[in-house]
Design a protein around this motif. Structure first.
Motif, PDB file in Angstrom:
ATOM      1  N   GLY A  75      12.473  31.231  25.446  1.00 18.93           N
ATOM      2  CA  GLY A  75      12.054  30.664  26.711  1.00 18.93           C
ATOM      3  C   GLY A  75      11.301  29.358  26.562  1.00 18.93           C
ATOM      4  O   GLY A  75      11.099  28.842  25.453  1.00 18.93           O
ATOM      5  N   PHE A  76      10.862  28.825  27.686  1.00 15.91           N
ATOM      6  CA  PHE A  76      10.192  27.527  27.749  1.00 15.91           C
ATOM      7  C   PHE A  76       8.983  27.488  26.815  1.00 15.91           C
ATOM      8  O   PHE A  76       8.082  28.308  26.905  1.00 15.91           O
ATOM      9  CB  PHE A  76       9.747  27.244  29.188  1.00 15.91           C
ATOM     10  CG  PHE A  76       9.093  25.907  29.368  1.00 15.91           C
ATOM     11  CD1 PHE A  76       9.865  24.777  29.548  1.00 15.91           C
ATOM     12  CD2 PHE A  76       7.712  25.775  29.341  1.00 15.91           C
ATOM     13  CE1 PHE A  76       9.271  23.528  29.713  1.00 15.91           C
ATOM     14  CE2 PHE A  76       7.102  24.546  29.500  1.00 15.91           C
ATOM     15  CZ  PHE A  76       7.892  23.416  29.690  1.00 15.91           C
ATOM     16  N   PHE A 134      19.570  20.226  29.302  1.00 19.54           N
ATOM     17  CA  PHE A 134      19.969  21.590  28.925  1.00 19.54           C
ATOM     18  C   PHE A 134      21.314  21.611  28.197  1.00 19.54           C
ATOM     19  O   PHE A 134      21.511  22.372  27.249  1.00 19.54           O
ATOM     20  CB  PHE A 134      20.071  22.475  30.169  1.00 19.54           C
ATOM     21  CG  PHE A 134      18.756  22.981  30.695  1.00 19.54           C
ATOM     22  CD1 PHE A 134      17.550  22.598  30.132  1.00 19.54           C
ATOM     23  CD2 PHE A 134      18.720  23.865  31.767  1.00 19.54           C
ATOM     24  CE1 PHE A 134      16.340  23.061  30.619  1.00 19.54           C
ATOM     25  CE2 PHE A 134      17.525  24.347  32.273  1.00 19.54           C
ATOM     26  CZ  PHE A 134      16.330  23.940  31.695  1.00 19.54           C
ATOM     27  N   SER A 162      13.837  33.912  30.492  1.00 29.88           N
ATOM     28  CA  SER A 162      13.238  32.849  31.294  1.00 29.88           C
ATOM     29  C   SER A 162      14.126  31.603  31.284  1.00 29.88           C
ATOM     30  O   SER A 162      15.305  31.696  31.637  1.00 29.88           O
ATOM     31  CB  SER A 162      11.819  32.565  30.784  1.00 29.88           C
ATOM     32  OG  SER A 162      11.118  31.742  31.664  1.00 29.88           O
ATOM     33  N   SER A 163      13.610  30.450  30.856  1.00 32.22           N
ATOM     34  CA  SER A 163      14.492  29.281  30.792  1.00 32.22           C
ATOM     35  C   SER A 163      15.600  29.490  29.763  1.00 32.22           C
ATOM     36  O   SER A 163      16.676  28.883  29.862  1.00 32.22           O
ATOM     37  CB  SER A 163      13.705  28.011  30.476  1.00 32.22           C
ATOM     38  OG  SER A 163      13.155  28.052  29.184  1.00 32.22           O
ATOM     39  N   ALA A 221      18.475  30.569  31.666  1.00 36.16           N
ATOM     40  CA  ALA A 221      19.195  29.424  32.235  1.00 36.16           C
ATOM     41  C   ALA A 221      20.102  28.793  31.187  1.00 36.16           C
ATOM     42  O   ALA A 221      21.254  28.425  31.464  1.00 36.16           O
ATOM     43  CB  ALA A 221      18.203  28.397  32.769  1.00 36.16           C
ATOM     44  N   HIS A 222      19.598  28.674  29.965  1.00 40.76           N
ATOM     45  CA  HIS A 222      20.400  28.129  28.871  1.00 40.76           C
ATOM     46  C   HIS A 222      21.598  29.032  28.572  1.00 40.76           C
ATOM     47  O   HIS A 222      22.692  28.543  28.254  1.00 40.76           O
ATOM     48  CB  HIS A 222      19.542  27.985  27.617  1.00 40.76           C
ATOM     49  CG  HIS A 222      18.383  27.057  27.777  1.00 40.76           C
ATOM     50  ND1 HIS A 222      17.301  27.075  26.925  1.00 40.76           N
ATOM     51  CD2 HIS A 222      18.125  26.086  28.688  1.00 40.76           C
ATOM     52  CE1 HIS A 222      16.425  26.151  27.303  1.00 40.76           C
ATOM     53  NE2 HIS A 222      16.913  25.543  28.371  1.00 40.76           N
ATOM     54  N   GLY A 239      15.759  35.551  34.383  1.00 42.01           N
ATOM     55  CA  GLY A 239      15.999  34.148  34.651  1.00 42.01           C
ATOM     56  C   GLY A 239      17.472  33.883  34.855  1.00 42.01           C
ATOM     57  O   GLY A 239      18.306  34.785  34.767  1.00 42.01           O
ATOM     58  N   PHE A 250      16.241  27.961  39.586  1.00 40.93           N
ATOM     59  CA  PHE A 250      14.809  28.211  39.715  1.00 40.93           C
ATOM     60  C   PHE A 250      14.452  28.345  41.197  1.00 40.93           C
ATOM     61  O   PHE A 250      15.152  27.838  42.066  1.00 40.93           O
ATOM     62  CB  PHE A 250      13.991  27.062  39.120  1.00 40.93           C
ATOM     63  CG  PHE A 250      14.169  26.869  37.652  1.00 40.93           C
ATOM     64  CD1 PHE A 250      13.309  27.481  36.762  1.00 40.93           C
ATOM     65  CD2 PHE A 250      15.192  26.080  37.153  1.00 40.93           C
ATOM     66  CE1 PHE A 250      13.467  27.309  35.394  1.00 40.93           C
ATOM     67  CE2 PHE A 250      15.356  25.898  35.786  1.00 40.93           C
ATOM     68  CZ  PHE A 250      14.486  26.519  34.909  1.00 40.93           C
ATOM     69  N   GLY A 267       9.217  27.338  40.642  1.00 38.41           N
ATOM     70  CA  GLY A 267       9.643  26.731  39.382  1.00 38.41           C
ATOM     71  C   GLY A 267       9.683  25.214  39.484  1.00 38.41           C
ATOM     72  O   GLY A 267       9.226  24.503  38.581  1.00 38.41           O
ATOM     73  N   VAL A 323       7.355  22.290  37.387  1.00 35.90           N
ATOM     74  CA  VAL A 323       7.896  21.162  36.623  1.00 35.90           C
ATOM     75  C   VAL A 323       7.122  19.893  36.946  1.00 35.90           C
ATOM     76  O   VAL A 323       6.659  19.174  36.052  1.00 35.90           O
ATOM     77  CB  VAL A 323       9.401  20.963  36.935  1.00 35.90           C
ATOM     78  CG1 VAL A 323       9.889  19.614  36.420  1.00 35.90           C
ATOM     79  CG2 VAL A 323      10.223  22.091  36.318  1.00 35.90           C
ATOM     80  N   GLY A 331      15.430  19.672  32.269  1.00 40.35           N
ATOM     81  CA  GLY A 331      16.246  20.475  33.168  1.00 40.35           C
ATOM     82  C   GLY A 331      17.437  19.710  33.722  1.00 40.35           C
ATOM     83  O   GLY A 331      17.334  18.516  34.019  1.00 40.35           O
TER      84      GLY A 331
END
Length: 372
Positions: free
Chosen positions: A76-77, A134, A161-162, A165-166, A186, A190, A194, A198, A278
């Motif tokens: 994650g992030f 990404f 989490s992120s 998204a990945h 996730g 977002f 979210g 950012v 992002g």
């Protein structure tokens, strides 16, 4: 409407319960060695070039003879390659008796204290480092798996989490390369919270004493600590805070562990580049900005595991992705731990999440075996 299966977090604690303090202890002696792949030139979507890409990683378990049991784990992030360690091992969700687990540090890895994948700071380029997104991050992961490890296909990709998204972006960018995806708490979209974080994290770093436009010589660690503290406050529900962090002593225990694991171990410049990385899923080449069309293009089987009570990735946005991806399913885990069910903020939710992962991976393996 596709069926969304629910697992109750009231499942008894039948597995190993690890807390945040355990996760903070990265790189302990009995783990597999930390490795580095040197992958050459990485051309970025925005036109920049990284001439000497390095990707750091660890592997667990063994690659089978068919080389079709590999699982890529995306952290994650601002995390590192240890973020799902508590689910890795014999008999656990990421079973090292069955699977070859690849845990990598993302392009632009932000944590200090050990050698890791190429980032603005460890490259020496500072603010001259080209901005990545990404898709560039997933291209780097693809290079690691294909060039660094010589694999032609993955059984699964998972991330929290992120990293979730990945995971979705990986399945869109490389549709014929992975059999299944497991986005954990996730996905590609977002929520408003979210987006707010950012912008707020960027402004906290930019206004911080010691930032110096990102051209500092000594890392102003407090800049990253302050910025991530804004984000961390929304990881949990109010009920979780009131139940677990209800005295000054409890807060100090939590703060010490979270500092060692996450908020006090970051490079401010690398965080700044990461927060700007992002990219809209629909911006993937060939989709002309249409995110839903990109989701419908996914060929991998998909299982989203999420908490309907969290803020950063609202359940309606997760469910929209479940409905768009052909054959996708969702598992809800209800817990007052909010966004943090992946790291044992609620041990019972950890068990439920591990069981859902384990069952999905068994399904993937059975399908692959039947197709041979």
């Amino acid at each position: 409407m596709k069926t969304v299966f629910r697992l109750c977090a009231a499942i008894g604690l039948v597995g190993l319960a690890l807390g945040i303090a355990d996760l903070a202890q990265a790189h302990w002696p009995d783990q597999p060695p930390h490795q580095m792949a040197h992958l050459g030139e990485l051309k970025l979507e925005g036109g920049g070039v990284i001439p000497n890409l390095k990707m750091s990683y660890m592997t667990h378990g063994r690659l089978n003879a068919a080389k079709d049991n590999a699982i890529l784990v995306l952290h994650g992030f601002a995390g590192n390659h240890h973020m799902l360690d508590h689910h890795i091992g014999p008999g656990r969700a990421l079973d090292t008796d069955k699977y070859f687990i690849i845990c990598s540090d993302q392009l632009g890895a932000t944590q200090t204290g050990y050698e890791h994948s190429t980032s603005p700071s460890n490259s020496g380029l500072k603010m001259r480092f080209p901005q990545y997104n990404f898709r560039d991050m997933m291209k780097a992961q693809y290079m690691l798996v294909t060039q660094g490890l010589g694999l032609a296909r993955l059984l699964a990709v998972t991330g929290m989490s992120s990293g979730a998204a990945h995971t979705v972006q990986f399945a869109v960018s490389y549709p014929n390369f992975v059999d299944g995806i497991l986005p954990l708490v996730g996905g590609a979209f977002f929520g408003t919270a979210g987006f707010f974080h950012v912008e707020f994290i960027k402004s906290v770093i930019e206004s911080c004493a010691g930032w110096d436009g990102g051209n500092y010589e000594v890392n102003p660690r407090i800049c990253a600590t302050n910025a991530l503290s804004v984000l961390v406050s929304h990881f949990y529900s109010r009920e979780w805070w009131e139940r677990h962090v209800d005295t000054p002593e409890a807060y100090q225990r939590w703060r010490t562990a979270m500092g060692a694991f996450y908020i006090d171990v970051q490079d401010a410049r690398d965080i700044y580049f990461l927060i700007r990385a992002g990219s809209w899923l629909g911006g993937t080449p060939g989709f002309n900005g249409a995110a839903m069309a990109s989701l419908r293009s996914i060929k991998a089987k998909a299982l989203f595991i999420y908490n309907p009570g969290e803020e950063l990735f609202p359940p309606a946005k997760i469910e929209a992705q479940v409905n768009a991806i052909p054959g996708a399913r969702g598992v809800q885990i209800n817990s007052d731990a909010g966004h943090t069910i992946w790291y044992n903020a609620d041990p019972q939710a950890t068990v439920a999440l591990g069981l859902a992962m384990k069952n999905f991976l068994s399904e993937l393996t059975a399908s692959k075996t039947a197709a041979r």
